[in-house]
Design an enzyme around this catalytic site. Sequence first.
Site, PDB file in Angstrom:
ATOM      1  N   ILE A 110       1.024  -0.886  -0.170  1.00  9.14           N
ATOM      2  CA  ILE A 110       0.009   0.003  -0.226  1.00  9.14           C
ATOM      3  C   ILE A 110       0.619   1.241  -0.061  1.00  9.14           C
ATOM      4  CG2 ILE A 110      -2.150   1.262   1.238  1.00  9.14           C
ATOM      5  CD1 ILE A 110      -2.561  -1.934   0.606  1.00  9.14           C
ATOM      6  N   HIS A 127      -7.086  -4.216 -10.053  1.00  9.88           N
ATOM      7  CA  HIS A 127      -7.366  -5.515  -9.065  1.00  9.88           C
ATOM      8  C   HIS A 127      -8.745  -6.432  -9.308  1.00  9.88           C
ATOM      9  CE1 HIS A 127      -8.588  -6.621  -4.370  1.00  9.88           C
ATOM     10  NE2 HIS A 127      -9.885  -6.467  -5.313  1.00  9.88           N
TER      11      HIS A 127
HETATM   12  C1  GRF Z   1      -3.536  -9.664 -10.596  1.00 14.62           C
HETATM   13  O1  GRF Z   1      -4.763 -10.701 -10.489  1.00 14.62           O
HETATM   14  C2  GRF Z   1      -4.119  -8.682 -10.420  1.00 14.62           C
HETATM   15  O2  GRF Z   1      -5.041  -7.783 -10.213  1.00 14.62           O
HETATM   16  C3  GRF Z   1      -3.583  -7.669  -8.758  1.00 14.62           C
HETATM   17  O3  GRF Z   1      -2.603  -8.856  -8.938  1.00 14.62           O
HETATM   18  C4  GRF Z   1      -2.454 -10.017  -9.822  1.00 14.62           C
HETATM   19  C5  GRF Z   1      -1.141  -9.747  -9.991  1.00 14.62           C
HETATM   20  O4  GRF Z   1      -0.618 -11.480 -11.237  1.00 14.62           O
HETATM   21  N1  GRF Z   1      -3.694  -6.508  -8.165  1.00 14.62           N
HETATM   22  P1  GRF Z   1       0.367 -10.778 -12.086  1.00 14.62           P
HETATM   23  O5  GRF Z   1       1.783 -10.830 -11.270  1.00 14.62           O
HETATM   24  O6  GRF Z   1       0.087  -9.922 -12.754  1.00 14.62           O
HETATM   25  O7  GRF Z   1       0.612 -12.374 -12.613  1.00 14.62           O
END
Ligand code: GRF
Length: 212
Positions: A110, A127
């Site tokens: 955060i 997200h």
């Molecule tokens: C994704 O699902 C995104 O929404 C969330 O974290 C995940 C990241 O996955 N914030 P990656 O590291 O890009 O595979």
Amino acid sequence: MEKPYILPRRASIDKPLRIAVFISGSGSGLNALLNYQQTPRAHITKLIISDNINAHGLKYGYDNNIKTKIIPLPDIFDKNRQRILHEGLINIELINSKVELIVLSGYMRILTPSFVAKWKGRIINIHPSLLPDFPGVHAHRDAIQSGVKISGCTVHLVDSGVDTGMILAQREVKIIPGETIQTLQDKIKKIEHEIYPQILDLLCEGQYHPMS
Ligand code: GRF
């Protein structure tokens, strides 16, 4: 009324916006974005930052010859100072690379209100739920447990809350009987990898219109 976001300029393929991508883990979203940017776009990744020395996603930065920095949390006791110092180190890299927009892509920290204020309107996140439902780190688990039939992903501006900034775009997926955290995550990542680069196009080209 205050403008909801302030990108420094309208970018184009000839003069793409310089972005930094922040990651912490597998980096599949980063990989999708870098593949998308193989074709010239109105945005170009100039810097990758990971707080995690073991992030698998670092590989994509190295493979694509993009400046890739590992900036772990400094090893000090005072948690507030630790965060501020950490972000200070990150900020130096952002300035050095003349970054204009920060793209969070699986970054698991955060950001402090002071960092967010410094980059106001110039940090976006994706997200894996339909915000405002299921913020936080257990979005898939929470969605399945709640019994909702639809989940999805949300691209939003980052403010100082947790997954609370202004929503820029959302995409839905169905939750089917027998869905697991893993199957839902896989489905949602697939649509994330499409929507995030597209929203970046719109933002950087100045064509973005907030959801009404
Ligand atoms: C994704 O699902 C995104 O929404 C969330 O974290 C995940 C990241 O996955 N914030 P990656 O590291 O890009 O595979």
